[in-house]
Design a protein around this motif. Structure first.
Motif, PDB file in Angstrom:
ATOM      1  N   GLN A 109       7.498  -4.355  12.399  1.00 37.49           N
ATOM      2  CA  GLN A 109       7.013  -3.134  11.750  1.00 37.49           C
ATOM      3  C   GLN A 109       7.253  -3.184  10.248  1.00 37.49           C
ATOM      4  OE1 GLN A 109       5.375  -0.405  13.202  1.00 37.49           O
ATOM      5  NE2 GLN A 109       5.164  -1.956  14.800  1.00 37.49           N
ATOM      6  N   LEU A 110       6.316  -2.602   9.522  1.00 38.26           N
ATOM      7  CA  LEU A 110       6.420  -2.577   8.069  1.00 38.26           C
ATOM      8  C   LEU A 110       7.447  -1.561   7.611  1.00 38.26           C
ATOM      9  CD1 LEU A 110       2.641  -2.664   7.039  1.00 38.26           C
ATOM     10  CD2 LEU A 110       4.282  -4.536   6.845  1.00 38.26           C
ATOM     11  N   THR A 111       8.139  -1.885   6.536  1.00 37.59           N
ATOM     12  CA  THR A 111       8.932  -0.903   5.819  1.00 37.59           C
ATOM     13  C   THR A 111       8.069  -0.384   4.672  1.00 37.59           C
ATOM     14  OG1 THR A 111       9.824  -2.537   4.281  1.00 37.59           O
ATOM     15  CG2 THR A 111      11.041  -2.165   6.339  1.00 37.59           C
ATOM     16  N   LEU A 112       8.515   0.677   4.022  1.00 38.03           N
ATOM     17  CA  LEU A 112       7.722   1.278   2.948  1.00 38.03           C
ATOM     18  C   LEU A 112       7.517   0.295   1.802  1.00 38.03           C
ATOM     19  CD1 LEU A 112       6.295   3.835   2.104  1.00 38.03           C
ATOM     20  CD2 LEU A 112       8.445   4.675   1.146  1.00 38.03           C
ATOM     21  N   VAL A 113       8.591  -0.403   1.392  1.00 42.02           N
ATOM     22  CA  VAL A 113       8.480  -1.342   0.287  1.00 42.02           C
ATOM     23  C   VAL A 113       7.562  -2.501   0.662  1.00 42.02           C
ATOM     24  CG1 VAL A 113       9.744  -2.971  -1.160  1.00 42.02           C
ATOM     25  CG2 VAL A 113      10.727  -0.731  -0.670  1.00 42.02           C
ATOM     26  N   LYS A 114       7.715  -3.021   1.892  1.00 40.26           N
ATOM     27  CA  LYS A 114       6.864  -4.125   2.325  1.00 40.26           C
ATOM     28  C   LYS A 114       5.406  -3.680   2.417  1.00 40.26           C
ATOM     29  CE  LYS A 114       6.394  -7.716   5.840  1.00 40.26           C
ATOM     30  NZ  LYS A 114       6.904  -8.272   7.115  1.00 40.26           N
ATOM     31  N   TRP A 115       5.192  -2.442   2.852  1.00 38.02           N
ATOM     32  CA  TRP A 115       3.826  -1.916   2.943  1.00 38.02           C
ATOM     33  C   TRP A 115       3.167  -1.871   1.572  1.00 38.02           C
ATOM     34  CZ3 TRP A 115       2.175   3.154   1.234  1.00 38.02           C
ATOM     35  CH2 TRP A 115       0.843   3.450   1.566  1.00 38.02           C
ATOM     36  N   LEU A 116       3.902  -1.414   0.556  1.00 41.46           N
ATOM     37  CA  LEU A 116       3.361  -1.377  -0.798  1.00 41.46           C
ATOM     38  C   LEU A 116       3.020  -2.782  -1.294  1.00 41.46           C
ATOM     39  CD1 LEU A 116       5.682   1.313  -2.385  1.00 41.46           C
ATOM     40  CD2 LEU A 116       3.219   1.508  -2.045  1.00 41.46           C
ATOM     41  N   ASN A 117       3.887  -3.754  -0.982  1.00 39.91           N
ATOM     42  CA  ASN A 117       3.597  -5.136  -1.366  1.00 39.91           C
ATOM     43  C   ASN A 117       2.329  -5.637  -0.676  1.00 39.91           C
ATOM     44  OD1 ASN A 117       5.826  -5.393  -3.056  1.00 39.91           O
ATOM     45  ND2 ASN A 117       7.161  -6.104  -1.407  1.00 39.91           N
ATOM     46  N   GLU A 118       2.173  -5.279   0.588  1.00 38.59           N
ATOM     47  CA  GLU A 118       1.027  -5.734   1.355  1.00 38.59           C
ATOM     48  C   GLU A 118      -0.285  -5.177   0.798  1.00 38.59           C
ATOM     49  OE1 GLU A 118       0.974  -7.731   4.947  1.00 38.59           O
ATOM     50  OE2 GLU A 118       1.876  -8.445   3.078  1.00 38.59           O
ATOM     51  N   ILE A 119      -0.333  -3.879   0.531  1.00 39.27           N
ATOM     52  CA  ILE A 119      -1.607  -3.313   0.071  1.00 39.27           C
ATOM     53  C   ILE A 119      -1.980  -3.865  -1.301  1.00 39.27           C
ATOM     54  CG2 ILE A 119      -1.367  -1.223   1.473  1.00 39.27           C
ATOM     55  CD1 ILE A 119      -0.652   0.316  -1.054  1.00 39.27           C
ATOM     56  N   ARG A 120      -0.981  -4.205  -2.141  1.00 33.07           N
ATOM     57  CA  ARG A 120      -1.286  -4.791  -3.435  1.00 33.07           C
ATOM     58  C   ARG A 120      -1.829  -6.210  -3.306  1.00 33.07           C
ATOM     59  NH1 ARG A 120       0.974  -0.705  -4.525  1.00 33.07           N
ATOM     60  NH2 ARG A 120       1.128   0.272  -6.549  1.00 33.07           N
ATOM     61  N   GLU A 121      -1.367  -6.899  -2.313  1.00 32.19           N
ATOM     62  CA  GLU A 121      -1.822  -8.272  -2.120  1.00 32.19           C
ATOM     63  C   GLU A 121      -3.174  -8.339  -1.419  1.00 32.19           C
ATOM     64  OE1 GLU A 121      -0.244 -12.348   0.107  1.00 32.19           O
ATOM     65  OE2 GLU A 121       1.181 -10.769  -0.480  1.00 32.19           O
ATOM     66  N   LEU A 122      -3.476  -7.352  -0.572  1.00 40.45           N
ATOM     67  CA  LEU A 122      -4.630  -7.442   0.314  1.00 40.45           C
ATOM     68  C   LEU A 122      -5.871  -6.695  -0.176  1.00 40.45           C
ATOM     69  CD1 LEU A 122      -2.725  -6.921   3.684  1.00 40.45           C
ATOM     70  CD2 LEU A 122      -3.758  -9.058   2.903  1.00 40.45           C
ATOM     71  N   PHE A 123      -5.683  -5.658  -1.047  1.00 36.85           N
ATOM     72  CA  PHE A 123      -6.806  -4.792  -1.385  1.00 36.85           C
ATOM     73  C   PHE A 123      -7.052  -4.767  -2.894  1.00 36.85           C
ATOM     74  CE2 PHE A 123      -4.962  -3.020   2.536  1.00 36.85           C
ATOM     75  CZ  PHE A 123      -6.076  -3.075   3.370  1.00 36.85           C
ATOM     76  N   PRO A 124      -8.295  -4.470  -3.313  1.00 33.68           N
ATOM     77  CA  PRO A 124      -8.584  -4.333  -4.752  1.00 33.68           C
ATOM     78  C   PRO A 124      -7.937  -3.078  -5.329  1.00 33.68           C
ATOM     79  CG  PRO A 124     -10.524  -3.778  -3.443  1.00 33.68           C
ATOM     80  CD  PRO A 124      -9.507  -4.327  -2.485  1.00 33.68           C
ATOM     81  N   LYS A 125      -7.874  -3.013  -6.648  1.00 36.76           N
ATOM     82  CA  LYS A 125      -7.171  -1.932  -7.330  1.00 36.76           C
ATOM     83  C   LYS A 125      -7.707  -0.555  -6.958  1.00 36.76           C
ATOM     84  CE  LYS A 125      -5.931  -0.235 -11.928  1.00 36.76           C
ATOM     85  NZ  LYS A 125      -6.014  -0.450 -13.394  1.00 36.76           N
ATOM     86  N   GLU A 126      -9.038  -0.406  -6.904  1.00 34.44           N
ATOM     87  CA  GLU A 126      -9.625   0.903  -6.591  1.00 34.44           C
ATOM     88  C   GLU A 126      -9.210   1.371  -5.199  1.00 34.44           C
ATOM     89  OE1 GLU A 126     -11.246  -1.715  -7.594  1.00 34.44           O
ATOM     90  OE2 GLU A 126     -11.909  -1.211  -9.627  1.00 34.44           O
ATOM     91  N   THR A 127      -9.155   0.444  -4.254  1.00 32.20           N
ATOM     92  CA  THR A 127      -8.744   0.790  -2.896  1.00 32.20           C
ATOM     93  C   THR A 127      -7.266   1.159  -2.854  1.00 32.20           C
ATOM     94  OG1 THR A 127     -10.388  -0.759  -2.032  1.00 32.20           O
ATOM     95  CG2 THR A 127      -8.695  -0.007  -0.498  1.00 32.20           C
ATOM     96  N   ILE A 128      -6.459   0.431  -3.608  1.00 28.06           N
ATOM     97  CA  ILE A 128      -5.019   0.726  -3.661  1.00 28.06           C
ATOM     98  C   ILE A 128      -4.790   2.156  -4.157  1.00 28.06           C
ATOM     99  CG2 ILE A 128      -2.840   0.141  -4.802  1.00 28.06           C
ATOM    100  CD1 ILE A 128      -3.905  -2.764  -4.943  1.00 28.06           C
ATOM    101  N   GLU A 129      -5.505   2.555  -5.212  1.00 27.41           N
ATOM    102  CA  GLU A 129      -5.337   3.895  -5.765  1.00 27.41           C
ATOM    103  C   GLU A 129      -5.720   4.954  -4.734  1.00 27.41           C
ATOM    104  OE1 GLU A 129      -7.462   4.157  -9.414  1.00 27.41           O
ATOM    105  OE2 GLU A 129      -6.136   2.788 -10.491  1.00 27.41           O
ATOM    106  N   SER A 130      -6.785   4.703  -3.966  1.00 28.28           N
ATOM    107  CA  SER A 130      -7.201   5.664  -2.934  1.00 28.28           C
ATOM    108  C   SER A 130      -6.162   5.759  -1.830  1.00 28.28           C
ATOM    109  CB  SER A 130      -8.553   5.242  -2.341  1.00 28.28           C
ATOM    110  OG  SER A 130      -9.579   5.320  -3.299  1.00 28.28           O
ATOM    111  N   ILE A 131      -5.619   4.620  -1.420  1.00 30.26           N
ATOM    112  CA  ILE A 131      -4.613   4.613  -0.353  1.00 30.26           C
ATOM    113  C   ILE A 131      -3.368   5.371  -0.798  1.00 30.26           C
ATOM    114  CG2 ILE A 131      -3.026   3.119   0.935  1.00 30.26           C
ATOM    115  CD1 ILE A 131      -5.270   1.023   1.040  1.00 30.26           C
ATOM    116  N   GLU A 132      -2.917   5.118  -2.024  1.00 27.32           N
ATOM    117  CA  GLU A 132      -1.723   5.809  -2.518  1.00 27.32           C
ATOM    118  C   GLU A 132      -1.978   7.303  -2.657  1.00 27.32           C
ATOM    119  OE1 GLU A 132      -0.636   3.845  -6.106  1.00 27.32           O
ATOM    120  OE2 GLU A 132       0.256   2.117  -5.082  1.00 27.32           O
ATOM    121  N   LYS A 133      -3.153   7.668  -3.105  1.00 31.24           N
ATOM    122  CA  LYS A 133      -3.504   9.092  -3.215  1.00 31.24           C
ATOM    123  C   LYS A 133      -3.457   9.760  -1.848  1.00 31.24           C
ATOM    124  CE  LYS A 133      -7.099  12.156  -5.087  1.00 31.24           C
ATOM    125  NZ  LYS A 133      -7.201  13.043  -3.915  1.00 31.24           N
ATOM    126  N   HIS A 134      -4.021   9.124  -0.830  1.00 33.23           N
ATOM    127  CA  HIS A 134      -3.977   9.684   0.527  1.00 33.23           C
ATOM    128  C   HIS A 134      -2.538   9.800   1.025  1.00 33.23           C
ATOM    129  CE1 HIS A 134      -8.352   8.180   1.314  1.00 33.23           C
ATOM    130  NE2 HIS A 134      -8.314   9.290   0.606  1.00 33.23           N
TER     131      HIS A 134
END
Length: 376
Positions: free
Chosen positions: A66-91
């Protein structure tokens, strides 16, 4: 790496669509797809929990840990483009209330600095403690400086004084370009054989600085709905305060009044001092600001608000009428949302306009143009 259509739909719809989409997915997910799916489910799986769906309590599986919060943030930065990252964090912050994003310095450090994060930090500022406050201040300064860079050049060009067409300046500002003078200066470099003008010296007009400065009083509503307007107003105040043509005073209000004129050149300090939320007592703020006026004929009073007065409207009407009678230049700047759409009480705005206050919904650039028109 491109994702085929069936895999993309599977990521969008989540793990509960697996059985329906499996025939179309052929070989299933590769490792990157699985990581993306796990990262998305970490956040959007909360949607199912919110609807009463229980977690899968099967005895065991070969799924990754299972992901931890810090690992999850690392994952979304590695896997998704910047615009998608901003939307995910906003949600995560707005839709699912993951305030833990802002209470752990290590987590906060990994968030993408942008205006949405700035807005959230200001809203939750009272709940931040210890090292998180220092981290938040750093993020706020980074975003504020980016906003300032976007605004400053145009605003300074507009408000740094009238063009002096009899004098040139070493400052190369495109708006001050002297086309005719540049042509005359370089005629001696005309290449007859090539029929080309070789430009070696480019001339720019100087600008006349006004000797007698204008007083600008920014009276900013800091009630909960005004966060975006407070951000841009704080930045704009800092830009104006750096110009010799203006003496700027800055007042924030809800049902209380905070005079931040001594910090007008530091937008970060202004924003860290703001207390977003509470009611709205505009008349009281207008009366306070009227006491700051020394020369009414060279004073511009800018009320930045949604004009939703909590006190009896007659108090506000009387206060604004008094300023108009004293010949103060009055602007009521309607609040804008994050899409620059005006959001304000039109009926109250109409009443203020009838008292002599010009009402407008302006971006910071348009505010600079309005000020130039008023003081010219």
């Amino acid at each position: 790496m491109a994702i085929n259509a069936s895999h993309r739909w599977r990521l969008v719809l989540g793990k509960y669509a697996q059985s329906r989409l499996q025939p179309a997915m052929n070989n299933g997910f590769n490792e990157t797809n699985r990581r993306m799916d796990l990262a998305l489910d970490y956040l959007y799986g909360r949607e199912y929990q919110g609807r009463g769906l229980r977690k899968d309590l099967s005895a065991g599986s070969l799924d990754p840990s299972q992901l931890t919060l810090v690992k999850w943030l690392n994952e979304i930065r590695e896997l998704f483009p910047k615009e998608t990252i901003e939307s995910i964090e906003k949600h995560a912050l707005d839709r699912y209330g993951m305030s833990e994003l802002l209470t752990d310095p290590k987590v906060l450090e990994k968030l993408e600095p942008n205006q949405q994060l700035l807005r959230t930090l200001l809203t939750l500022k009272g709940h931040l403690k210890g090292d998180v406050v220092h981290m938040a201040r750093r993020i706020i300064r980074q975003v504020v400086e980016e906003i300032r860079r976007q605004l400053e050049v145009q605003v300074r060009q507009l408000l740094s004084g009238r063009l002096n067409r009899f004098s040139h300046s070493p400052l190369k500002i495109s708006q001050n370009f002297d086309a005719k003078g540049t042509l005359r200066k370089n005629l001696k470099h005309f290449n007859v054989d090539r029929q080309q003008l070789v430009v070696e010296d480019i001339l720019f007009f100087a600008r006349n600085n006004r000797r007698l400065p204008w007083e600008i009083i920014l009276c900013i509503d800091q009630s909960g709905s005004m966060v975006d307007s407070v951000i841009h107003s704080a930045v704009m105040a800092g830009i104006l305060a750096a110009l010799p043509a203006f003496n700027v005073k800055l007042v924030l209000f809800d049902t209380n009044i905070v005079d931040l004129s001594e910090h007008v050149d530091d937008p970060v300090e202004v924003l860290m001092s703001a207390q977003l939320g509470g009611g709205t007592y505009i008349a009281q703020a207008v009366r306070y600001c009227s006491q700051l006026i020394e020369n009414p004929h060279r004073t511009v009073f800018v009320l930045i608000s949604d004009f939703c007065e909590g006190a009896p409207p007659s108090e506000l009407i009387n206060a604004v009428t008094k300023l108009a009678e004293d010949q103060v230049k009055l602007l009521g700047l309607a609040s804008l949302d994050d899409q620059s759409n005006p959001v304000y009480d039109h009926h109250m705005a109409d009443r203020l306009a009838s008292c002599g206050m010009e009402i407008a919904a302006l971006t910071p650039q348009k505010l600079a143009q309005w000020l130039l028109k008023v003081i010219s």
